[in-house]
Design an enzyme around this catalytic site. Structure first.
Site, PDB file in Angstrom:
ATOM      1  N   THR A 106       9.773   5.948 106.932  1.00 14.06           N
ATOM      2  CA  THR A 106       9.999   4.709 107.609  1.00 14.06           C
ATOM      3  C   THR A 106      11.250   4.551 107.641  1.00 14.06           C
ATOM      4  O   THR A 106      12.204   4.577 106.636  1.00 14.06           O
ATOM      5  CB  THR A 106       9.039   3.839 107.061  1.00 14.06           C
TER       6      THR A 106
ATOM      7  N   GLY B 227       1.793   2.197 102.544  1.00 16.23           N
ATOM      8  CA  GLY B 227       1.496   1.032 103.278  1.00 16.23           C
ATOM      9  C   GLY B 227       0.502   0.286 102.611  1.00 16.23           C
ATOM     10  O   GLY B 227       0.431  -0.869 102.782  1.00 16.23           O
TER      11      GLY B 227
ATOM     12  N   ARG C  48      -5.062   3.949 112.212  1.00 15.95           N
ATOM     13  CA  ARG C  48      -4.353   3.208 111.077  1.00 15.95           C
ATOM     14  C   ARG C  48      -3.266   2.301 111.266  1.00 15.95           C
ATOM     15  O   ARG C  48      -2.365   2.924 111.707  1.00 15.95           O
ATOM     16  CB  ARG C  48      -4.528   4.537 110.119  1.00 15.95           C
ATOM     17  N   VAL C  49      -3.350   1.222 110.524  1.00 18.78           N
ATOM     18  CA  VAL C  49      -1.897   0.561 110.573  1.00 18.78           C
ATOM     19  C   VAL C  49      -1.480   0.308 109.126  1.00 18.78           C
ATOM     20  O   VAL C  49      -2.307  -0.004 108.240  1.00 18.78           O
ATOM     21  CB  VAL C  49      -2.383  -0.959 111.200  1.00 18.78           C
ATOM     22  N   GLY C  50      -0.139   0.592 108.921  1.00 13.53           N
ATOM     23  CA  GLY C  50       0.380   0.245 107.691  1.00 13.53           C
ATOM     24  C   GLY C  50       1.183  -1.013 107.436  1.00 13.53           C
ATOM     25  O   GLY C  50       0.820  -1.932 108.146  1.00 13.53           O
ATOM     26  N   ASP C  51       1.899  -0.951 106.663  1.00 11.09           N
ATOM     27  CA  ASP C  51       2.371  -2.443 106.279  1.00 11.09           C
ATOM     28  C   ASP C  51       3.581  -2.641 107.188  1.00 11.09           C
ATOM     29  O   ASP C  51       3.854  -4.018 107.204  1.00 11.09           O
ATOM     30  CB  ASP C  51       3.066  -2.247 104.891  1.00 11.09           C
TER      31      ASP C  51
ATOM     32  N   THR D 102       9.327   0.212 102.427  1.00 16.51           N
ATOM     33  CA  THR D 102       8.993   1.579 103.003  1.00 16.51           C
ATOM     34  C   THR D 102       8.193   1.926 101.742  1.00 16.51           C
ATOM     35  O   THR D 102       8.432   1.807 100.477  1.00 16.51           O
ATOM     36  CB  THR D 102      10.080   2.711 103.004  1.00 16.51           C
ATOM     37  N   GLY D 103       7.176   2.983 101.765  1.00 18.12           N
ATOM     38  CA  GLY D 103       6.311   3.377 100.859  1.00 18.12           C
ATOM     39  C   GLY D 103       4.824   3.493 101.311  1.00 18.12           C
ATOM     40  O   GLY D 103       4.524   3.343 102.375  1.00 18.12           O
TER      41      GLY D 103
HETATM   42  N1  ASP Z   1       5.170   2.181 104.946  1.00 14.76           N
HETATM   43  C1  ASP Z   1       4.846   3.031 106.028  1.00 14.76           C
HETATM   44  C2  ASP Z   1       3.231   3.092 106.267  1.00 14.76           C
HETATM   45  O1  ASP Z   1       2.623   2.984 105.242  1.00 14.76           O
HETATM   46  C3  ASP Z   1       5.294   4.450 105.444  1.00 14.76           C
HETATM   47  C4  ASP Z   1       6.785   4.681 105.121  1.00 14.76           C
HETATM   48  O2  ASP Z   1       7.100   3.757 104.535  1.00 14.76           O
HETATM   49  O3  ASP Z   1       7.105   5.798 105.363  1.00 14.76           O
HETATM   50  O4  ASP Z   1       2.910   3.197 107.347  1.00 14.76           O
END
Ligand code: ASP
Length: 310
Positions: A176, A230, A204-207, A227-228
């Site tokens: 991200t 999510g 799916r929805v992340g953070d 980033t991480g």
């Molecule tokens: N945080 C992002 C997600 O979970 C993934 C990422 O940081 O690459 O969608």
């Protein structure tokens, strides 16, 4: 008298198990170049008197357009080999925010998030509704195939073979992208953009697009982009919690970030990192993984670019 704010900028291109021995010299050079270019775009905006929002948008656009990173072109693929992109932007002045979820054709998701913030009555638009809004505001769209690179197809094949949902690269990198900025008027902004996770379930929805989880900005405390993994960042409302620690507890920004990223996230198995900027002071870039693609610069200082933990 309060000191005049100095402009400052930080960005990330994802965190994860980024190991020196696994990255070729040429690969490392390409990532460094991409980070330096994005930093230059944001710096030019701030030096020219542009707002923090403007700087953040420019940085994120540069990273979205770079296929090395998991946002815009080069986004990772869902289990159905499609691209579903999410992005958010927040202006710390009046805590205005805009976010988009599940985009398939909009070239720069962060620009549409900004339009949601500035030209709609809403904060979040998703799926077909977001695409319809994109048409209404004449956002640039491209064929969905344009986003897909050979590298991402191969990654999806590997993830399918291993029956795994992976976070960006097989080496566990979360690719991200995001930026935080403080302009010389002292205003803060944050923006984040992502393709999410390789082999993710459609829908799916992340953070990233969730205000307070992966993205947050408030002039009274700080701007944060994460980033991480999510799911864990959502569960801990990471970005807003950091701002709340600064706002209510009076905690130093670096200490608030340290608590969240180095103590609380690992407690629930959450890996990743954040970049943050306060009302004054240097950018804070902290991660609990082996590396994070990152860069920062403050007025009067040198550009700093980093990849590995050491
Ligand atoms: N945080 C992002 C997600 O979970 C993934 C990422 O940081 O690459 O969608």
């Amino acid at each position: 008298m309060e000191q005049k704010a100095r402009w400052a900028l930080a960005l990330h291109g994802g965190a994860g198990t980024i190991l020196r021995e696994k990255l070729s010299a040429a690969g490392e050079a390409s990532f460094r170049e991409g980070l330096a270019h994005a930093l230059t775009c944001g710096r030019a905006a701030l030096k020219g008197g542009g707002s923090a929002v403007e700087a953040v948008e420019r940085v994120v656009v540069a990273l979205e357009d770079n296929p090395l990173f998991n946002a815009g072109r080069g986004s990772v693929l869902t289990s159905q080999a499609t691209v579903e992109m999410d992005a958010a932007i927040m202006d710390g002045r009046a805590r205005d925010a805009g976010a988009v979820i599940g985009l398939r054709m909009v070239r720069n998701p962060v620009c549409l998030a900004r339009k949601v913030m500035e030209e709609s009555d809403h904060v979040v638009l998703a799926w077909q509704g977001a695409e319809a809004f994109a048409r209404r505001v004449s956002a640039e769209t491209v064929d969905p195939e344009w986003f897909i690179t050979d590298h991402r197809r191969k990654q999806l094949e590997d993830a399918r073979e291993a029956a795994m949902v992976t976070l960006d690269h097989n080496d566990g990198k979360y690719g991200t992208v995001g930026a935080v900025a403080r302009d010389s008027a002292g205003n803060l902004a944050a923006g984040t953009s992502t393709g999410g996770m390789t082999n993710k379930h459609p829908g799916r929805v992340g953070d990233t697009p969730l205000i307070g989880a992966g993205t947050y900005a408030d002039n009274r405390s700080c701007a944060v982009s994460a980033t991480g993994h999510g799911e864990m960042f959502i569960r801990l409302t990471v970005a807003r919690d950091i701002a709340a620690m600064v706002e209510y507890q009076g905690l130093d920004l670096a200490e608030a970030v340290r608590r969240k990223v180095l103590i609380e996230l690992p407690e629930i198995g959450g890996s990743g990192g954040v970049i943050a900027l306060g009302r004054t002071g240097r950018p804070v870039l902290t991660f609990n993984t082996r590396g994070m693609y990152r860069a920062c610069q403050s007025e009067g200082g040198q550009a700093e670019i980093g990849i590995f933990a050491d």
